[in-house]
Write a protein that holds these residues in place. Structure first.
Motif, short mmCIF file in Angstrom:
data_model
loop_
_atom_site.label_atom_id
_atom_site.label_comp_id
_atom_site.label_asym_id
_atom_site.label_seq_id
_atom_site.Cartn_x
_atom_site.Cartn_y
_atom_site.Cartn_z
N HIS A 34 4.35 -7.26 -15.66
CA HIS A 34 3.35 -6.45 -14.97
C HIS A 34 3.34 -5.00 -15.45
O HIS A 34 2.70 -4.15 -14.82
CB HIS A 34 3.58 -6.52 -13.46
N GLY A 35 4.03 -4.73 -16.55
CA GLY A 35 4.01 -3.40 -17.13
C GLY A 35 4.69 -2.34 -16.30
O GLY A 35 4.36 -1.15 -16.39
N LYS A 50 0.83 -1.21 0.00
CA LYS A 50 0.00 0.00 0.00
C LYS A 50 0.86 1.26 0.00
O LYS A 50 0.51 2.27 -0.63
CB LYS A 50 -0.93 -0.01 1.21
N GLU A 51 1.99 1.21 0.69
CA GLU A 51 2.91 2.35 0.69
C GLU A 51 3.46 2.59 -0.72
O GLU A 51 3.56 3.74 -1.18
CB GLU A 51 4.06 2.09 1.68
N MET A 52 3.80 1.53 -1.42
CA MET A 52 4.30 1.67 -2.79
C MET A 52 3.20 2.15 -3.73
O MET A 52 3.44 2.96 -4.64
CB MET A 52 4.87 0.33 -3.28
N GLN A 53 1.98 1.68 -3.53
CA GLN A 53 0.86 2.14 -4.34
C GLN A 53 0.59 3.62 -4.09
O GLN A 53 0.30 4.37 -5.03
CB GLN A 53 -0.39 1.31 -4.03
N ARG A 54 0.71 4.04 -2.84
CA ARG A 54 0.51 5.44 -2.51
C ARG A 54 1.56 6.31 -3.20
O ARG A 54 1.27 7.43 -3.65
CB ARG A 54 0.60 5.63 -0.99
N GLY A 94 -0.18 -6.63 -8.50
CA GLY A 94 0.12 -7.86 -9.22
C GLY A 94 1.58 -8.25 -9.12
O GLY A 94 1.92 -9.43 -8.95
N PHE A 95 2.45 -7.25 -9.23
CA PHE A 95 3.90 -7.51 -9.14
C PHE A 95 4.26 -8.11 -7.79
O PHE A 95 4.93 -9.15 -7.71
CB PHE A 95 4.67 -6.21 -9.37
N ASN A 147 -0.80 3.39 -10.73
CA ASN A 147 -0.15 2.09 -11.01
C ASN A 147 -0.51 1.05 -9.95
O ASN A 147 0.18 0.05 -9.81
CB ASN A 147 1.37 2.27 -11.05
N GLU A 148 -1.59 1.32 -9.21
CA GLU A 148 -1.93 0.47 -8.08
C GLU A 148 -2.12 -0.99 -8.47
O GLU A 148 -1.61 -1.90 -7.79
CB GLU A 148 -3.21 0.98 -7.39
#
Length: 493
Positions: free
Chosen positions: A180-181, A106-110, A121-122, A115-116
């Motif tokens: 995963h693009g 979630k920290e990386m998505q934030r 998926g990654f 790119n969430e």
């Protein structure tokens, strides 16, 4: 009683020595320096104790290799597990690295909105693959498998679930990023690269996908602050050796290794001769060319004989003591700072910072803390005295200025500072030219191209960060375990 000489007191050699001593072998450790633990060792500048290199404790959780070995040896190392592992400082964001996997995702998505789904998926795939790899690696197999027993050990744990590992067996992490693009999201890649360069000596475009999944996941298994520092691993292992009648002799620089009949003779710089049934060499394998008889060097595997022609990273380190009362904000124990304009991973553009906890009296007196900072460096830049002196000052300033950006007033809080450049590392660790960390863990080199703990000469075994499975305390401990298993003909754990 089997006689075993351990050359070098790095964590790998001491692991082998402790296991063999407990098993009844007569173990003698010969260490060239005055301190134990090799690159994970310490040095003192009164009243401060500095971690020379490795600092972050790993694999102390139940089932981790250090926990398993310490439990078998009935010893303990005082350490605290970290829920907040470290901060990752990058030019446009700071990532808080949490032990909890979902918090980290979630920290990386934030940090990378839009790119969430790709990031989810990654990480799902990385965590899934890491879990499958762990079940395969639990018996700690030998690579490359050059004996029937090695193949048998792997075959015993193979399950249909491991078929999912086949497509990435000889692929870099780049292949999973592309799937995963995320391959062209450079700032995301940069964060991964900062983690991989410290554990695998290379970045996502070249790092083994298999080992990268473990490297990216392992902090979630358990990361620890070890009171005093990782040198404590070496001290408790040495205590085991001595408690079982073994000897730890320092400083004793080995000058000659000779295969003599069915055993070995080892000579140190004082001219003392030691006889052994087996030798565990926990030094730079490149130095074997000068220690062995020429005909014995020629009998070594090609992977070992080619090492003198290969270069690896050097390191530049800063050792700093700070007056905590002068800090505007407190330091987290561990953090990475990557401030290069183009994602550089060396020469002070990327570095790892370790800070002693305020209450850790083994490292600093009350009111003070010690700081160890290390960066990768290309040793080609250090060849002449003029370039050496200029380069060390340039990197020092680059690092200090970067820390100051995140911790204003840091430089005013410095009570003591000195650096460790490549020549110092060569003198401290006896590594050729100051090479440390082992080889880059590329797909081929991490597995089938790796150097085995078996030297090819009867009774001579190798361990350390140039031997499978590579660098870090987990890697060198595993190679030390492999050496002990081969000598004692038993699994231990």
């Amino acid at each position: 009683m089997k006689k075993v000489i351990v050359v070098g007191s790095g964590i790998g050699g001491l692991t082998a020595g402790a296991l063999l001593a407990k098993d009844g072998a007569q173990v003698t450790v010969l260490e060239a320096m005055t301190e134990l633990s090799g690159c994970a060792g310490k040095y003192r500048r009164h009243p401060y104790t500095f971690a020379a290199g490795a600092t972050l404790g790993m694999a102390l959780e139940p089932g981790g290799i250090h926990e398993r070995i310490f439990r078998y040896l009935n010893v303990e190392v005082e350490a605290q597990q970290l829920d907040h592992v470290m901060d990752l400082h990058h030019p446009h964001r700071t990532i808080s690295f949490s032990k909890d996997r979902q918090k980290h995702v979630k920290e990386m998505q934030r940090a990378f909105p839009g790119n969430e789904e790709k990031i989810e998926g990654f990480y799902q795939e990385v965590f899934d693959l890491a879990n499958r790899i762990r079940t395969l690696m639990k018996p700690l197999p030998v690579m490359p498998p050059d004996q029937l027993q090695d193949v048998t050990a792997v075959a015993k744990v193979l399950r249909p679930t491991h078929l999912k590992l086949v497509p990435i067996l000889l692929q870099p992490l780049e292949s999973i990023l592309r799937k995963h693009g995320l391959h062209d999201l450079e700032e995301f890649r940069h964060i991964l690269d900062g983690i991989l360069i410290d554990s695998m000596q290379t970045t996502s475009r070249h790092a083994s996908a298999l080992f990268s999944c473990i490297a990216l996941d392992i902090y979630h298994e358990g990361a620890y602050y070890v009171n005093g520092g990782l040198y404590r691993f070496g001290e408790v292992l040495a205590e085991v050796i001595m408690s079982h009648g073994g000897r730890v002799k320092k400083p004793r620089t080995v000058t000659k290794l000779t295969r003599d009949g069915s055993g070995w003779t080892v000579e140190d710089h004082r001219g003392t001769i030691y006889e052994a049934d087996a030798v565990v060499f926990n030094g730079d394998p490149r130095s074997l060319e000068g220690l062995l008889e020429p005909h014995q060097w020629e009998q070594l595997p090609k992977k070992i004989k080619l090492m003198p022609q290969k270069s690896t990273w050097g390191t530049y380190s800063l050792y700093i003591a700070i007056d905590s009362s002068k800090l505007e904000k407190s330091f987290a124990p561990f953090q990475q700072i990557s401030h290069g304009p183009n994602g550089e991973m060396d020469e002070g553009w990327h570095f790892f910072v370790s800070v002693s906890k305020p209450e850790d009296r083994l490292r600093a007196p009350e009111g003070y803390q010690t700081v160890t900072i290390s960066t990768h460096t290309n040793l080609e830049y250090w060849k002449t005295k003029e370039s050496y002196d200029a380069y060390r000052e340039m990197i020092k300033k680059r690092i200090l200025d970067a820390v100051e950006q995140y911790y204003p007033g840091f430089q005013l809080a410095i009570d003591f500072i000195e650096d460790g450049a490549p020549r110092g590392w060569e003198n401290y660790t006896l590594r050729t030219n100051g090479y440390v960390g082992g080889f880059a863990q590329t797909p081929w080199h991490a597995l089938f191209g790796a150097a085995s703990h078996r030297s090819g000469l009867p009774g001579l075994y190798l361990c350390g960060d140039h031997i499978f499975p590579g660098g870090g305390t987990i890697g060198v401990t595993t190679s030390g375990l492999h050496a002990a298993r081969s000598i004692a003909k038993k699994p231990f754990i």
